[in-house]
Motif scaffolding. Structure first.
Motif, short mmCIF file in Angstrom:
data_model
loop_
_atom_site.label_atom_id
_atom_site.label_comp_id
_atom_site.label_asym_id
_atom_site.label_seq_id
_atom_site.Cartn_x
_atom_site.Cartn_y
_atom_site.Cartn_z
N ALA A 9 0.83 -1.21 0.00
CA ALA A 9 0.00 0.00 0.00
C ALA A 9 0.86 1.25 0.00
N ALA A 10 1.91 1.27 0.81
CA ALA A 10 2.80 2.44 0.86
C ALA A 10 3.51 2.63 -0.48
N ARG A 11 3.94 1.54 -1.10
CA ARG A 11 4.59 1.64 -2.42
C ARG A 11 3.61 2.16 -3.47
N LEU A 12 2.37 1.68 -3.41
CA LEU A 12 1.36 2.15 -4.35
C LEU A 12 1.09 3.64 -4.15
N GLN A 13 1.02 4.08 -2.88
CA GLN A 13 0.80 5.51 -2.61
C GLN A 13 1.95 6.34 -3.17
N GLN A 14 3.18 5.91 -2.94
CA GLN A 14 4.33 6.67 -3.43
C GLN A 14 4.33 6.72 -4.96
N ALA A 15 4.08 5.60 -5.60
CA ALA A 15 4.03 5.57 -7.07
C ALA A 15 2.92 6.47 -7.59
N ALA A 16 1.77 6.42 -6.93
CA ALA A 16 0.65 7.26 -7.35
C ALA A 16 1.01 8.73 -7.23
N MET A 17 1.62 9.12 -6.12
CA MET A 17 1.99 10.53 -5.93
C MET A 17 2.95 10.99 -7.03
N GLU A 18 3.91 10.15 -7.35
CA GLU A 18 4.87 10.51 -8.40
C GLU A 18 4.17 10.65 -9.75
N LEU A 19 3.26 9.72 -10.05
CA LEU A 19 2.54 9.79 -11.32
C LEU A 19 1.57 10.98 -11.34
N PHE A 20 0.86 11.20 -10.25
CA PHE A 20 -0.05 12.35 -10.17
C PHE A 20 0.71 13.65 -10.39
N THR A 21 1.90 13.73 -9.81
CA THR A 21 2.71 14.95 -9.92
C THR A 21 3.26 15.12 -11.33
N SER A 22 3.70 14.04 -11.95
CA SER A 22 4.33 14.17 -13.26
C SER A 22 3.34 14.26 -14.42
N GLN A 23 2.20 13.55 -14.32
CA GLN A 23 1.30 13.55 -15.48
C GLN A 23 -0.11 14.02 -15.15
N GLY A 24 -0.36 14.35 -13.88
CA GLY A 24 -1.67 14.84 -13.49
C GLY A 24 -2.55 13.74 -12.94
N PHE A 25 -3.41 14.12 -12.02
CA PHE A 25 -4.31 13.15 -11.39
C PHE A 25 -5.26 12.53 -12.41
N GLU A 26 -5.90 13.36 -13.22
CA GLU A 26 -6.90 12.86 -14.17
C GLU A 26 -6.30 11.94 -15.22
N ARG A 27 -5.06 12.18 -15.60
CA ARG A 27 -4.44 11.38 -16.66
C ARG A 27 -3.76 10.10 -16.13
N THR A 28 -3.80 9.89 -14.83
CA THR A 28 -3.18 8.71 -14.24
C THR A 28 -4.26 7.66 -13.96
N THR A 29 -3.98 6.43 -14.35
CA THR A 29 -4.94 5.35 -14.11
C THR A 29 -4.45 4.44 -12.98
N ALA A 30 -5.37 3.71 -12.41
CA ALA A 30 -5.02 2.73 -11.39
C ALA A 30 -4.08 1.67 -11.98
N ALA A 31 -4.31 1.31 -13.23
CA ALA A 31 -3.44 0.32 -13.88
C ALA A 31 -2.00 0.82 -13.97
N GLU A 32 -1.83 2.10 -14.27
CA GLU A 32 -0.47 2.67 -14.35
C GLU A 32 0.20 2.68 -12.97
N ILE A 33 -0.57 2.99 -11.96
CA ILE A 33 -0.02 3.00 -10.60
C ILE A 33 0.43 1.60 -10.23
N ALA A 34 -0.42 0.62 -10.49
CA ALA A 34 -0.09 -0.77 -10.18
C ALA A 34 1.15 -1.21 -10.95
N ALA A 35 1.19 -0.90 -12.24
CA ALA A 35 2.33 -1.31 -13.07
C ALA A 35 3.63 -0.70 -12.57
N ALA A 36 3.57 0.54 -12.08
CA ALA A 36 4.77 1.20 -11.57
C ALA A 36 5.35 0.46 -10.35
N CYS A 37 4.50 -0.32 -9.68
CA CYS A 37 4.95 -1.10 -8.51
C CYS A 37 5.15 -2.57 -8.83
#
Length: 189
Positions: A9-37
């Motif tokens: 869960a902590a890894r997913l949160q960190q990956a999500a924050m990085e993706l949200f910051t780099s490409q925006g919240f709306e353009r980030t999918t759950a699948a991308e967050i999962a794949a990043a981990c």
């Protein structure tokens, strides 16, 4: 894909924050967050109900820190002093190690109006919880609601200052400064 590991869960949160910051919240999918981990999207949904949950998970824990501090206040203390004790207790949750994450999280929220609304809802929930705790201590209305909402406003203003670039003061010290400003505005000591 990787099998379950502690700290997912902590890894997913960190990956999500990085993706949200780099490409925006709306353009980030759950699948991308999962794949990043290196996990499946299904694993993401085992930990979070949706991608907003990554930003807002832990509301109960957040509120509990404030209520636990409020519970330490002696009977007879004024409602506002009781709430400020709760805010100082809540501020302890926001230590210097949490500041970079909080700054990043707030940047994501500030860039997305629906997330801003959810953040306001979170603070309103804190005010409601504090008002309920004050009522349970015997504080009548409207004093319980006024103290809780005022304290939550003080917290919100202090938090905004705490995450500002270059700020190094602890959150409780900032909250005390904000309260002094408020009392100067109202003419109360």
């Amino acid at each position: 894909m990787a099998r379950w590991e502690p700290g997912t869960a902590a890894r997913l949160q960190q990956a999500a924050m990085e993706l949200f910051t780099s490409q925006g919240f709306e353009r980030t999918t759950a699948a991308e967050i999962a794949a990043a981990c290196g996990v499946t999207e299904r694993t993401f949904f085992r930990h979070f109900t949706d991608k907003r949950d990554v930003l807002f998970r832990g509301q109960d824990e957040f509120e509990r820190v404030f209520v636990d501090a409020l519970d330490t206040v002696s009977p007879g203390v004024t409602p506002m002093k009781a709430v400020m004790t709760a805010l100082r207790g809540g501020a302890s949750w926001f230590d210097d190690e949490r500041r970079p994450h909080s700054r990043m999280r707030q940047g994501v929220i500030d860039a997305n109006p629906p997330l801003q609304e959810r953040e306001r809802h979170k603070l309103a929930g804190l005010a409601d919880t504090l008002a309920g705790a004050l009522r349970a201590r015997g504080v009548p209305e409207p004093a319980a609601t006024l103290a809780a909402q005022t304290g939550t406003t003080v917290f919100g203003v202090a938090f905004g200052q705490w995450i500002a670039d270059g700020e190094t003061r602890p959150l409780d010290a900032i909250a005390d400064d904000v309260l002094r400003e408020l009392t100067a505005l109202t003419g109360e000591a």
